[in-house]
Design a protein around this motif. Structure first.
Motif, short mmCIF file in Angstrom:
data_model
loop_
_atom_site.label_atom_id
_atom_site.label_comp_id
_atom_site.label_asym_id
_atom_site.label_seq_id
_atom_site.Cartn_x
_atom_site.Cartn_y
_atom_site.Cartn_z
N GLY A 1 -8.38 9.45 -3.49
CA GLY A 1 -7.56 10.29 -2.63
C GLY A 1 -7.78 10.07 -1.14
N CYS A 2 -8.31 8.91 -0.77
CA CYS A 2 -8.58 8.60 0.64
C CYS A 2 -7.39 7.88 1.28
CB CYS A 2 -9.81 7.70 0.76
SG CYS A 2 -11.37 8.48 0.32
N GLU A 3 -7.25 8.07 2.58
CA GLU A 3 -6.34 7.23 3.34
C GLU A 3 -6.94 5.83 3.40
OE1 GLU A 3 -4.06 7.14 7.67
OE2 GLU A 3 -5.94 8.24 7.45
N ILE A 4 -6.12 4.81 3.20
CA ILE A 4 -6.60 3.44 3.17
C ILE A 4 -6.20 2.72 4.46
CG2 ILE A 4 -6.49 1.22 1.97
CD1 ILE A 4 -7.87 3.48 0.39
N GLU A 5 -7.17 2.07 5.08
CA GLU A 5 -6.91 1.18 6.20
C GLU A 5 -7.26 -0.24 5.77
OE1 GLU A 5 -8.22 4.08 9.91
OE2 GLU A 5 -9.64 2.69 9.02
N ILE A 6 -6.43 -1.20 6.15
CA ILE A 6 -6.79 -2.60 5.99
C ILE A 6 -6.58 -3.29 7.33
CG2 ILE A 6 -6.34 -2.69 3.52
CD1 ILE A 6 -3.68 -4.10 4.18
N LEU B 1 0.82 -1.22 0.00
CA LEU B 1 0.00 0.00 0.00
C LEU B 1 0.85 1.26 0.00
CD1 LEU B 1 -2.76 -1.04 2.58
CD2 LEU B 1 -2.91 -1.07 0.09
N ALA B 2 2.13 1.12 -0.30
CA ALA B 2 3.05 2.26 -0.23
C ALA B 2 2.72 3.33 -1.26
CB ALA B 2 4.49 1.79 -0.39
N TRP B 3 1.83 3.05 -2.20
CA TRP B 3 1.47 4.03 -3.22
C TRP B 3 0.64 5.19 -2.67
CZ3 TRP B 3 -3.76 4.10 -3.13
CH2 TRP B 3 -4.44 2.93 -2.78
N GLY B 4 0.16 5.08 -1.43
CA GLY B 4 -0.66 6.15 -0.86
C GLY B 4 -0.67 6.13 0.66
N ASP B 5 -1.36 7.11 1.27
CA ASP B 5 -1.49 7.12 2.73
C ASP B 5 -2.26 5.88 3.18
OD1 ASP B 5 -0.21 9.54 2.87
OD2 ASP B 5 -2.05 10.73 2.91
N HIS B 6 -1.75 5.24 4.22
CA HIS B 6 -2.40 4.00 4.64
C HIS B 6 -1.99 3.65 6.06
CE1 HIS B 6 1.62 2.63 3.43
NE2 HIS B 6 1.43 1.63 4.29
N LEU B 7 -2.75 2.75 6.66
CA LEU B 7 -2.41 2.16 7.95
C LEU B 7 -2.84 0.71 7.93
CD1 LEU B 7 -1.29 2.56 10.84
CD2 LEU B 7 -3.67 2.98 11.57
N VAL B 8 -1.90 -0.19 8.22
CA VAL B 8 -2.20 -1.61 8.33
C VAL B 8 -2.53 -1.89 9.79
CG1 VAL B 8 -1.33 -3.96 8.05
CG2 VAL B 8 -0.65 -2.17 6.44
N CYS B 9 -3.80 -2.22 10.06
CA CYS B 9 -4.27 -2.49 11.42
C CYS B 9 -4.41 -3.99 11.59
CB CYS B 9 -5.62 -1.81 11.66
SG CYS B 9 -5.56 -0.01 11.65
N LYS C 1 -2.23 -3.83 -5.47
CA LYS C 1 -2.48 -3.29 -6.81
C LYS C 1 -3.97 -3.21 -7.09
CE LYS C 1 1.88 -5.08 -8.67
NZ LYS C 1 2.51 -6.12 -9.52
N MET C 2 -4.73 -4.23 -6.65
CA MET C 2 -6.17 -4.22 -6.86
C MET C 2 -6.83 -3.08 -6.08
SD MET C 2 -9.18 -5.06 -5.15
CE MET C 2 -8.63 -6.19 -3.87
N VAL C 3 -6.39 -2.85 -4.85
CA VAL C 3 -6.93 -1.74 -4.06
C VAL C 3 -6.67 -0.41 -4.76
CG1 VAL C 3 -6.69 -0.46 -1.89
CG2 VAL C 3 -6.78 -2.97 -1.86
#
Length: 432
Positions: free
Chosen positions: A269-274, A48-56, A259-261
């Protein structure tokens, strides 16, 4: 990939022989690999390094504080579904702004404690929950950040007991009603809408169901923004499966998932959490057990081991498969045997495998259940008054017990007798 490999004829956890751990702590026990936990978290983080994210990390899969500390030190957030998990995360040093509170049955007291201790967001699952959270937040003079969990009615193509995104499941609100529910949330002064939450199930082995759900989330994001809502965060849940067997039919890699995400929602343009749990923890753990007896039945051989369904319930509950291997590597050319592998509990359901072909073993031999790090120790019980088994963490050539096996005395001492059963003469007959 994991770090449980044969070396010089013996199964190792990183640089520690499994047999050495068994000699120190007894069997059965769980053992986890630090290197595997770190590697699996990093795979998701990089995907997910392509955008803002947090792996929870989904704590329901494995909640030992030592494991949480390893992942938190790598930058992980935590996905919790009870105040107990929340307090475990805080005790492991996870800051509140990296904790997401999910679950369909949050109580007012749980909401209050999380708001007071700090929380990244609540994933709200119903209108009644939304109303209660608003009331609790206002009573504390706080504003609760929320996403609303939407149910996209997508078939995850997984076991019925771990599917969560179909219309008949208890989770979330129907996506068809989302705009109405978000309008309601916007009017509640104790809440601040920040995003959307979705989770369709666990142990998914293909990307198509994810992509179908995320397409619906992307469409809903545009609709809600048009309605005036500020949608800045998308919580896309977890669920990516792991290979429970060594076959070539492996689930997608985290890189493919990432890549699918990006393809499905990256343009928003959203922060992604998974919220992965199983893929981080599953192959990072083994359950190690000892053979008690090899018993000949009418038409089969039974491998009776000291591990039982109370230690690892997945096969009994989900008909789940775990590769089961001897701790001593079989010699080339050894003839395999076929066993029903069972535990000592007085239930026919205490069966791990039927007609399982594996290298021949004998009484007192050690065997290991692979892919047992997720939904193993956390789902264990003391059924048949069997103590919870130890959890052991390996780091290179070191190992430590991170949850000890209680003694029988400690287990029994948790019971208390009421006063009328505690008196010295309670067995005597009343006087005439």
């Amino acid at each position: 990939m994991d770090h449980f490999l044969y070396r010089d004829g013996a199964l190792y956890a990183e640089d520690v022989p499994i047999a050495d751990i068994a000699a120190a702590v007894g069997t059965p026990f769980y053992v986890y690999s630090t290197a595997t936990l770190k590697r699996h978290f990093t795979l998701f983080d990089e995907a997910l390094a392509w955008g803002d994210h947090l792996v929870c990390f989904a704590m329901k899969s494995l909640s030992n504080q030592a494991v949480l500390k390893i992942l938190a030190d790598q930058g992980a957030g935590m996905d919790v579904v009870s105040i107990g998990e929340y307090l475990r995360a805080k005790a492991a040093g996870v800051p509140g702004d990296r904790i997401v509170f999910s679950g369909v049955g949050k109580t007012a007291d749980e909401m209050r404690q999380a708001l007071q201790g700090g929380i990244r967001q609540f994933n709200v699952e119903s209108e009644p929950e939304m109303i209660m959270l608003d009331q609790v937040a206002q009573s504390l003079g706080k504003v609760a950040p929320i996403t609303v969990r939407v149910n996209p009615d997508v078939d995850a193509k997984t076991h019925a007991k771990i599917a969560t995104g179909k219309s008949e499941n208890k989770f979330g609100i129907p996506i068809s009603r989302a705009r109405e529910v978000y309008a309601m949330a916007a009017k509640l002064p104790g809440l601040k809408v920040i995003g959307i939450d979705v989770h369709i199930g666990s142990q998914l082995t293909e990307l198509a169901p994810f992509e179908a759900a995320y397409a619906k989330v992307a469409e809903l994001t545009e609709q809600l923004r048009a309605d005036g809502h500020e949608i800045t965060r998308l919580d896309l849940g977890g669920g990516l499966g792991i290979p429970y067997t060594r076959s070539n039919d492996a689930p997608p890699l985290p890189t493919d998932y990432g890549k699918m995400v990006q393809r499905a929602v990256g343009h928003l343009g959203c922060e992604i959490e998974i919220e992965p749990g199983r893929l981080i923890a599953g192959n990072a753990g083994l359950l190690v057990s000892k053979v008690i007896y090899v018993k000949s039945g009418e038409d089969r051989e039974f491998l009776i081991i000291d591990g039982a369904m109370n230690d690892l319930i997945r096969p009994a509950m989900y008909e789940a498969w775990h590769d089961i291997v001897p701790v001593v590597e079989p010699a080339p050319g050894d003839v395999p045997a076929k066993y029903d592998i069972v535990g000592p509990i007085c239930e026919s359901g205490d069966t791990f495998a039927k007609a399982r072909e594996m290298p021949a073993v004998a009484a007192d031999d050690l065997i290991a259940f692979r892919s047992a790090g997720a939904y193993g120790a956390v789902m264990a019980s003391e059924y048949n008054s069997r103590p919870l088994i130890p959890e052991v963490l390996v780091n290179g050539d070191q190992f430590a017990v991170i949850r000890a096996r209680p003694t029988y005395e400690e287990m029994i001492a948790r019971d208390t007798l009421p006063a009328w059963l505690s008196t010295p003469d309670n067995s005597e007959s009343p006087a005439d």
